[in-house]
Design a protein around this motif. Structure first.
Motif, PDB file in Angstrom:
ATOM      1  N   GLU A  85      38.184  47.639  51.902  1.00 52.36           N
ATOM      2  CA  GLU A  85      38.039  48.358  50.018  1.00 52.36           C
ATOM      3  C   GLU A  85      36.515  48.606  49.562  1.00 52.36           C
ATOM      4  O   GLU A  85      35.598  47.282  50.569  1.00 52.36           O
ATOM      5  N   LYS A  86      35.667  48.632  48.773  1.00 50.32           N
ATOM      6  CA  LYS A  86      34.843  48.766  48.365  1.00 50.32           C
ATOM      7  C   LYS A  86      35.094  48.061  46.817  1.00 50.32           C
ATOM      8  O   LYS A  86      35.267  48.533  46.520  1.00 50.32           O
ATOM      9  N   ILE A  87      34.438  46.723  47.518  1.00 47.26           N
ATOM     10  CA  ILE A  87      33.768  45.929  46.136  1.00 47.26           C
ATOM     11  C   ILE A  87      33.356  45.427  45.957  1.00 47.26           C
ATOM     12  O   ILE A  87      32.232  44.816  46.529  1.00 47.26           O
TER      13      ILE A  87
ATOM     14  N   CYS B  61      36.168  41.154  56.811  1.00 44.38           N
ATOM     15  CA  CYS B  61      36.467  40.887  55.782  1.00 44.38           C
ATOM     16  C   CYS B  61      35.060  40.064  55.280  1.00 44.38           C
ATOM     17  O   CYS B  61      34.297  40.480  53.860  1.00 44.38           O
TER      18      CYS B  61
ATOM     19  N   ALA C 129      31.921  42.925  55.480  1.00 42.64           N
ATOM     20  CA  ALA C 129      31.922  44.079  55.015  1.00 42.64           C
ATOM     21  C   ALA C 129      31.433  43.529  53.498  1.00 42.64           C
ATOM     22  O   ALA C 129      30.722  44.516  53.024  1.00 42.64           O
ATOM     23  N   HIS C 130      32.208  41.660  53.467  1.00 39.93           N
ATOM     24  CA  HIS C 130      31.834  41.981  51.677  1.00 39.93           C
ATOM     25  C   HIS C 130      30.655  40.254  51.120  1.00 39.93           C
ATOM     26  O   HIS C 130      30.691  40.704  50.164  1.00 39.93           O
TER      27      HIS C 130
END
Length: 207
Positions: free
Chosen positions: A80-82, A138, A141-142
């Motif tokens: 996801e893009k968050i 995760c 990515a974030h």
């Protein structure tokens, strides 16, 4: 496409694991027997031995399934893009949904692993390894400043921490009474609160 016999085997394994999960909601691990699990299935108790040799193997399969579900959620989160600041609460919320996994880890992991055949243990460890990789993905990515080593450092700190979450969030009346008598202060927290706090502390320098 799997043969009919393979589908039946898979379905019966899942039925046995489901029966174990239902019992575990209200019966302590040590009091659950193969006979009790068999009594919750649609086939004879002795048929369980075609799929599992011990109750520990059934519980280990249950934990493996819990890890598989958590890993699937983590993989979705990694894709996801968050915003970086949203990661800790989202990550913590996924763990809130896995209370059974946390309970098994905290209370029964040693017994499950020691009472299972190596082939069952290897199957579980593969799923465990997938969860480790999903958590690392995760983090990378974030958390904008995170590399592979940072992700591994998060894992080394967070996974041992996970073993203590369930006993701290699920306290019995007997335990509560004993702490009051002993003068020990206890503040109730949810899984998500503890997991978010720890995640924020471990990733603050990576945002």
């Amino acid at each position: 496409m799997p043969a009919a016999s393979d589908r039946l085997t898979a379905a019966r394994r899942e039925e046995i694991i489901d029966a174990c999960a239902r019992l575990y909601e209200s019966v302590p691990f040590k009091k659950i027997t193969l006979a009790m699990i068999g009594g919750q299935t649609s086939f004879t108790r002795t048929s369980i031995y075609n799929y599992f040799e011990t109750k520990e193997e059934i519980f280990l399969a249950l934990l493996e399934r819990e890890y598989r579900a958590w890993t699937a959620d983590l993989e979705e989160l990694a894709a996801e893009k968050i915003a970086p600041g949203e990661f800790a609460p989202r990550f913590a919320a996924l763990l809130e949904e896995r209370k059974r996994m946390l309970k098994l880890l905290a209370m029964n992991l040693y017994d499950m692993e020691s009472g299972s055949r190596e082939e069952r243990l290897v199957s579980f460890k593969r799923e465990y390894g997938r969860a480790l990789r999903a958590v690392a993905d995760c983090i990378k990515a974030h958390c904008p400043r995170a590399g592979e080593e940072d992700a591994q450092q998060f894992i080394y700190a967070f996974f041992p921490f996970m073993f203590g979450i369930y006993p701290y969030t699920e306290i019995t009346q007997k335990q509560m009474s004993a702490m009051r008598e002993a003068g020990v202060e206890y503040r109730r927290h949810t899984v998500a609160e503890l997991a978010r706090s720890m995640t924020e502390k471990l990733t603050a320098h990576l945002l």
